[in-house]
Structures are given as C-alpha cells and as structure tokens.
Design a protein around this motif. Structure first.
Motif, PDB file in Angstrom:
ATOM      1  N   ALA A  33       0.732  -1.336   0.076  1.00  0.00           N
ATOM      2  CA  ALA A  33      -0.057   0.040  -0.252  1.00  0.00           C
ATOM      3  C   ALA A  33       0.848   1.110   0.061  1.00  0.00           C
ATOM      4  O   ALA A  33       0.420   2.266  -0.542  1.00  0.00           O
ATOM      5  CB  ALA A  33      -0.752  -0.110   1.146  1.00  0.00           C
ATOM      6  N   SER A  34       2.144   1.333   0.496  1.00  0.00           N
ATOM      7  CA  SER A  34       2.914   2.407   0.606  1.00  0.00           C
ATOM      8  C   SER A  34       3.335   2.688  -0.787  1.00  0.00           C
ATOM      9  O   SER A  34       4.367   3.824  -0.824  1.00  0.00           O
ATOM     10  CB  SER A  34       4.152   2.228   1.849  1.00  0.00           C
ATOM     11  N   GLU A  53      -8.039   0.720   2.053  1.00  0.00           N
ATOM     12  CA  GLU A  53      -6.984   1.704   2.567  1.00  0.00           C
ATOM     13  C   GLU A  53      -5.864   1.426   1.452  1.00  0.00           C
ATOM     14  O   GLU A  53      -5.127   2.587   1.521  1.00  0.00           O
ATOM     15  CB  GLU A  53      -6.446   0.832   3.823  1.00  0.00           C
ATOM     16  N   CYS A  54      -5.726   0.414   1.001  1.00  0.00           N
ATOM     17  CA  CYS A  54      -4.470   0.657  -0.348  1.00  0.00           C
ATOM     18  C   CYS A  54      -4.980   1.491  -1.382  1.00  0.00           C
ATOM     19  O   CYS A  54      -3.993   2.221  -1.795  1.00  0.00           O
ATOM     20  CB  CYS A  54      -4.631  -0.986  -0.843  1.00  0.00           C
ATOM     21  N   TYR A 103      -5.249   5.063   1.235  1.00  0.00           N
ATOM     22  CA  TYR A 103      -4.128   5.336   2.104  1.00  0.00           C
ATOM     23  C   TYR A 103      -4.007   6.518   2.842  1.00  0.00           C
ATOM     24  O   TYR A 103      -3.013   7.331   2.950  1.00  0.00           O
ATOM     25  CB  TYR A 103      -2.844   5.283   1.179  1.00  0.00           C
ATOM     26  N   TRP A 144      -0.419   2.101  -6.859  1.00  0.00           N
ATOM     27  CA  TRP A 144      -1.472   1.938  -6.223  1.00  0.00           C
ATOM     28  C   TRP A 144      -2.516   3.203  -6.982  1.00  0.00           C
ATOM     29  O   TRP A 144      -3.693   3.135  -7.417  1.00  0.00           O
ATOM     30  CB  TRP A 144      -2.047   2.007  -4.993  1.00  0.00           C
ATOM     31  N   LEU A 174       0.542  -6.240   2.782  1.00  0.00           N
ATOM     32  CA  LEU A 174       0.080  -4.805   2.102  1.00  0.00           C
ATOM     33  C   LEU A 174       0.325  -3.682   3.285  1.00  0.00           C
ATOM     34  O   LEU A 174       0.592  -2.693   2.648  1.00  0.00           O
ATOM     35  CB  LEU A 174      -1.395  -5.071   1.720  1.00  0.00           C
ATOM     36  N   LEU A 175       0.004  -3.796   4.449  1.00  0.00           N
ATOM     37  CA  LEU A 175      -0.209  -2.773   5.150  1.00  0.00           C
ATOM     38  C   LEU A 175       0.797  -2.734   6.320  1.00  0.00           C
ATOM     39  O   LEU A 175       0.585  -2.380   7.485  1.00  0.00           O
ATOM     40  CB  LEU A 175      -1.467  -2.770   5.981  1.00  0.00           C
ATOM     41  N   ARG A 181       2.683   4.186  -3.712  1.00  0.00           N
ATOM     42  CA  ARG A 181       1.491   4.964  -4.183  1.00  0.00           C
ATOM     43  C   ARG A 181       1.487   5.279  -5.650  1.00  0.00           C
ATOM     44  O   ARG A 181       0.508   4.955  -6.147  1.00  0.00           O
ATOM     45  CB  ARG A 181       1.477   6.464  -3.470  1.00  0.00           C
ATOM     46  N   MET A 207      -8.382  -3.441   1.332  1.00  0.00           N
ATOM     47  CA  MET A 207      -8.291  -2.958  -0.226  1.00  0.00           C
ATOM     48  C   MET A 207      -8.553  -1.437  -0.222  1.00  0.00           C
ATOM     49  O   MET A 207      -7.850  -0.812  -1.111  1.00  0.00           O
ATOM     50  CB  MET A 207      -9.192  -3.734  -0.991  1.00  0.00           C
ATOM     51  N   LYS A 258      -5.894   2.789  -9.678  1.00  0.00           N
ATOM     52  CA  LYS A 258      -6.948   3.506  -9.455  1.00  0.00           C
ATOM     53  C   LYS A 258      -7.654   4.093 -10.534  1.00  0.00           C
ATOM     54  O   LYS A 258      -8.829   4.450 -10.923  1.00  0.00           O
ATOM     55  CB  LYS A 258      -6.772   4.398  -8.374  1.00  0.00           C
ATOM     56  N   LEU A 271      -6.993  -8.826  -4.420  1.00  0.00           N
ATOM     57  CA  LEU A 271      -5.878  -8.374  -4.824  1.00  0.00           C
ATOM     58  C   LEU A 271      -5.298  -8.593  -6.198  1.00  0.00           C
ATOM     59  O   LEU A 271      -4.631  -8.116  -6.665  1.00  0.00           O
ATOM     60  CB  LEU A 271      -4.748  -9.031  -3.630  1.00  0.00           C
TER      61      LEU A 271
END
Length: 630
Positions: free
Chosen positions: A27-28, A99-100, A103, A33, A165-166, A30, A97, A37, A363
């Motif tokens: 998730a970090s 949060e991913c 974030y 991700w 992921l987190l 960015r 998901m 999106k 995922l």
C-alpha cells in the motif's frame, strides 16, 4: 512436474529472501496504487469495495456464537456459523483494499479490530470440516491446533497478505500485532501441516489439494523467515500439487465443474504465480500443455457472459471466475479470453458467493487486470468437445449471446461433487437459459453424506434424464455412458450415448440411447431417447426443467417464453403426454442463480405400453411471426 524439475538444492538457491520479494505493490507504493485506481476495467469493483468499507466503519463485527457452531452437529446447518465467519474475512478484505486505494489511515483501526476478531477465534476450521481426521463432528472446536481445512488455511493466507500490504501502517499503529498474527498462523496451520501426513487433501484427488496447498504455501511465504524451513514447506506442498496435476485429464477438464475450476485450476494458477515470483522467475511451468489446457476449461464451458454449462455441483450463473479467466488469458496470450473476463468483471464480486470476496482474489484482480485497451472480441468456437467427460457445447453461431446453444454431458456418476445426471442437456437461446440443469443449491451436512441423493438437485429426478419404471440413475463410477459417438461439421453436430448403464438392473431396461443433434443449417436441435425394455413394466418419463415461462400452444407444441426470446418444443402427441407444473426452489442459492423463486417443469410421459419406442423433441427459436401468435 514440479519436484522432478526443481529439487531442494535448486530451491535453496533460487528462492528469494522475504525482504527481497515483492509479489504485489504494498500500500505504501503509491505510484503503483494510483495507477490501479485509474484502471477503467476495475472502477465498478473499486466503488463496491470502498462502499463496503465505508459501511463497515459503522457496524459491529459479526459474532461467532457457540450455538451457531453447534448447529452443524445438531441439525446439519452450515450457514448459521459460516455466514458471519465469511463476513468477517470479507469485511476485513474490503477494509484493507479500501485503505490500499486511499492510504489515509481512515480504515486502520477497523482493520486491526478485524484482525483481532479473527486471531481470537477458537478455531479457523469450519464446523462442517472439523471431523476430517476423527471422522466425527465435535459440537465445539477441540482445544488443539486447527484442523487444516480449506478455510482455516485460507484465513492464514488472507492474514499473511494483510500483513504484507499494510506492514508499515500496522506496525506504526500496533507494533505487537505482526508477531502475534505470525505466531497464530504458524501454530494453527504451518506447524500442523509440517508435522502431519494424515490429511486427505495431501493425496491430490480434487480441488481441496490445489486450494489448501496454495493457502498453506501463501501463508508460509508471507510469514516464515527461516529460509531452509520455507524451502522444506515448498517441497512438501509442491509434492501435493504434483499429485493434483497428475490426476488431471489430458484435455484439462475440471471434472468438478466450472465453479470448482475457480478453486482448482484457479488455485493452481495462484500457486504457480507465487512460486514464479518468489524464485525470480526461475520456477516456471506455465508453458506445460496440461497447464494451458486447464486454463482454457472455463472458456470452453462458458455459454454467454455469466452463464456456464452446469453439471455436478456447479452454479450455472457466476461472474467470480473473471480474474482467473483473465490471468489465464494473459499467460496463454489469448486476448479473446481476456475480453470474456472483462465482460464479467463489473459483477465479479457481487451476489452470495463468499469465497471470492476475500483479499486473495481482490488483490489479484487489481494486480492482474491490465488497463490497456483490449481490441479483441470474444468469439467462441462453434463446437467445444471434451472427450474425458464427454462434454459438448455447440453453438449456432460464434457471436456470444446470439442464436441457440446446446450443452450436454455424458460421463459417469462417480465424479467428485457428482450429480446423477448422465446424458443431461441444456439449451440456451440469445444468451438466455431455457431448458436447464438447475445446478447446486445450498450445502448442508446432508449434501455430503448418505442422504445426498435425496436432494432434488443431486438426484436424476432433478435433471432432464429419463425416469424408468420409477427408477432413477444411481451414483457410482460404474453407472455411466457407453458407446459414445460424437460427430461434428460446420452444419451439424451430434452426440449420442447409451445411458441404460446408468440405471439399476431392477428397472427392467434393456436399452436406452440418447441422441442430440444440432442442425445449424435448419436452426434446430433434436433430442431423442430410443428405449427397449426387458420386462412387462414399461413406464418412461422425462422431466424438463425450464427457466422461462412455459405455455402449451397445441397438442404437441410448447412455447418457452423468455423476456425477448421464445423457444418452441415440438413432440408427437400421439405417443407423448405433456404436463407443465411449477417447482418451488426454496433454496437461496438457486433463487439467486435463476433470479426467481420457482422454475417450470415439463413432464413428458410415453403414452404407449410397448416394449420399445422413442420420444423425440424438436427445439427451435420461434420466428417473429410465430411469437406474435403466442
């Protein structure tokens, strides 16, 4: 396949250390991700997931009650415990998901609540599977490491992916949590698998082998730091997966049907992908002909969009196969297969299916489905024939959703997740179901024990195969189709088989040959049952299950009336009586699949008391002028 090619010494050198392995963007990451999106193919799913996560913030976590666990031992009810059990895991997955995607820390506390709830459960094994080793079902979980079933192992895999992921946000918020989760995964699942050789899924016979093996190796990859120990787990699980692969038919048929393809060939795909990534691409068997054949199976039994040919414990309408179909399309360089998956994606995580709503599939959907424009149009072959199970899908034309489609299965009644359905057929027209195999309903304890064939949707009375002198087909590998003949050309496809061998001797049946002919040049399907009795009793009935409305037009002609399509069934009224009745489904899964609370059933009864005869049906798409007269 795997252990013959990659031994322990090879794996010790090839397997990457955990801190060098990045199977997906955390998730970090960015930029990765933010790119996910913007993928238009995923926008509907992302909205669904974010809405679910937002709603979860104001809801308590479902309770897992002792009385609901005991319901299985008491009454055979699985759903009372399984529903909140799956809801916990799927809610956690949606929160993670979301949060991913965002974030912003908005969902972190609730994610920790979800992890806390799950790792505090007395057992991750479902009540219906708790007797795997003892062959008896305890009222409550035993005070011991978990029985490693499908969902205990899947829980471990889910939690491992959440940690990956987190990791940064979880450690900064609750630094004690990671070690606790890893300890529970090890105690309940990994150590148990390392020390045991008793699990039936080690033998490689069905989807359990692929599914459990993938879950265990996935959980281990995320949580085991000891390199040699991890490699030893790899070898044990690769051995199980080799047995599973060795048990697959050469044509890639999933003998358990399309629904179980998702967790059989689908989990094989996840397993191989993880080995590939953890070895830096050095473990790679994707080019093996059998792997390719298994990857193609779901497309071969696809009727149109969400509809698949049902046989055995398969639901006839499903979209949750989409991400697996897409990834196999990528590996097989088949853009038309990818386009089929793209059509199904918007509804891929809706409905009552609980298995596919967790982070393992979410995922991979986000990571696997490319945002590139796919210019290919899905154009299926006119005929698909799988000889291992004698499965046919024949189309009037190669444009999905247009024209008539005939699906049929011979095989035998000893398959995993079997129904007594040798010779069953289905007919679709313009993408809609008309004559159907209703598929599976809700599972209970009865589904898998001695009373299984008292259930309508498993017994032959629940399929469009003949009832002979009040006798139905029997379960077992010895009860199957013989003398199967298949012919195919552009204008005509035919499948014929003797199915008298699927019935008990007591029914006094000497011969029963079912023949299905799809005459494309005349746009019609003919179904004939030629029979001969060996005794004085000569009763034969055929039940047809209908997903549309049914109306008797004249003697010898029935209209099946859909929303915008009508199909006609013609028969000889001098030898066949027909009766139309409603059949209440009374099953939430069947009601969801068919989007109605009842089906129609047409009973076709041979009128004459003769030692031999024939019932013949002619089925065709009504012309506009005919529809106007209905």
């Amino acid at each position: 396949m795997l252990t013959d090619k990659y031994n322990r010494d090879f794996l010790l050198k090839a397997i990457l250390p955990q801190d060098k392995w990045y199977p997906f963007p955390a998730a970090s990451d960015r930029p990765a991700w933010e790119k996910i999106k913007t993928n238009k193919h995923l926008s509907a799913i992302q909205r669904q997931i974010t809405e679910q996560a937002e709603n979860a913030l104001s809801q308590p976590w479902p309770e897992l009650l002792a009385e609901d666990y005991m319901a299985y031992a008491r009454t055979g009810n699985r759903d009372k415990y399984q529903q909140p059990y799956f809801t916990r895991r799927n809610r956690l997955s949606a929160l993670v998901m979301a949060e991913c995607l965002e974030y912003k820390g908005k969902f972190i506390d609730e994610i920790i609540n979800g992890i806390w709830s799950i790792i505090s459960e007395p057992s991750w094994c479902l009540p219906a599977h708790s007797g795997m080793l003892s062959k008896s079902f305890p009222s409550l979980p035993q005070n011991a490491p978990d029985v490693v079933d499908l969902f205990a192992s899947q829980t471990a895999f889910i939690l491992g992916e959440v940690l990956f992921l987190l990791k940064d946000k979880l450690n900064s918020t609750a630094p004690e949590l990671e070690a606790w989760v890893k300890s529970e995964i090890d105690r309940r699942i990994i150590s148990e698998v390392e020390q045991s050789d008793d699990y039936s899924w080690f033998k490689g016979y069905n989807n359990w082998s692929a599914w459990c093996t993938t879950n265990v190796i996935g959980a281990a990859m995320y949580t085991i730091d000891d390199h040699e120990r991890l490699v030893n787990i790899f070898i044990k699980m690769m051995t199980v997966m080799d047995r599973f692969i060795d048990n697959q038919p050469e044509d890639g048929t999933c003998l358990e049907g399309a629904m179980y393809w998702h967790v059989a060939a689908g989990n094989l795909l996840i397993f191989l992908e993880m080995l590939y990534s953890r070895s830096g691409g050095k473990v790679n068997v994707f080019d093996a002909p059998l792997i390719k054949a298994m990857g193609n199976f779901a497309e071969r039994v696809n009727i149109d969009n969400e509809y698949f040919l049902a046989f055995g414990d398969t639901v006839a309408r499903s979209s949750h196969l989409a991400p697996i179909i897409y990834r196999y399309g990528s590996l097989l360089h088949d853009e038309s297969l990818q386009s089929l998956a793209i059509k199904q994606l918007p509804a891929a995580f809706s409905g009552n299916d609980q298995i596919s709503k967790n982070i393992i599939y979410l995922l991979r959907t986000f990571a696997w489905v490319a945002e590139d424009e796919n210019s290919a149009t899905y154009s299926p072959d006119l005929t698909k024939w799988l000889p291992e199970i004698q499965l046919l899908v024949a189309r009037e034309c190669s444009i999905p959703g247009k024209g008539m489609v005939l699906g049929a299965v011979g095989g035998h009644n000893g398959l995993s997740h079997n129904h007594c359905d040798v010779g069953v057929f289905s007919i679709f027209c313009n993408g809609a179901p008309f004559i159907i195999d209703m598929g599976k309903g809700e599972y209970t304890r009865q589904t898998f024990y001695s009373a299984r064939y008292d259930i309508l949707w498993t017994r032959s009375k629940g399929h469009n195969v003949p009832l002979i002198n009040d006798c139905e087909q029997l379960p077992g590998g010895e009860y199957g189709a013989t003398n199967v003949t298949f012919t195919d050309n552009h204008n005509c496809t035919s499948l014929a088989m003797d199915i008298d061998t699927a019935y008990p001797d007591k029914c006094d049946l000497k011969k029963l040959r079912r023949e299905m002919i799809f005459n494309r040049s005349e746009s019609r399907i003919e179904i004939s049952d030629k029979f001969e009795f060996s005794g004085e009793k000569t009763e034969l009935l055929i039940p047809l299950y209908i997903a549309s409305q049914a109306k008797q037009l004249t003697a010898g002609k029935i209209a099946l009336i859909g929303d915008d399509t009508t199909v006609i069934i013609e028969y000889d009224p001098t030898v066949v009586d027909a009766e139309i009745e409603d059949v209440l489904l009374e099953d939430k899964i069947l009601e969801e699949v068919w989007q109605q609370k009842k089906l129609r059933r047409i009973w076709l009864r041979y009128r004459k008391s003769t030692i031999s005869g024939e019932i013949k049906l002619v089925i065709y798409h009504a012309k506009c002028s005919q529809k106007d007269q209905l």
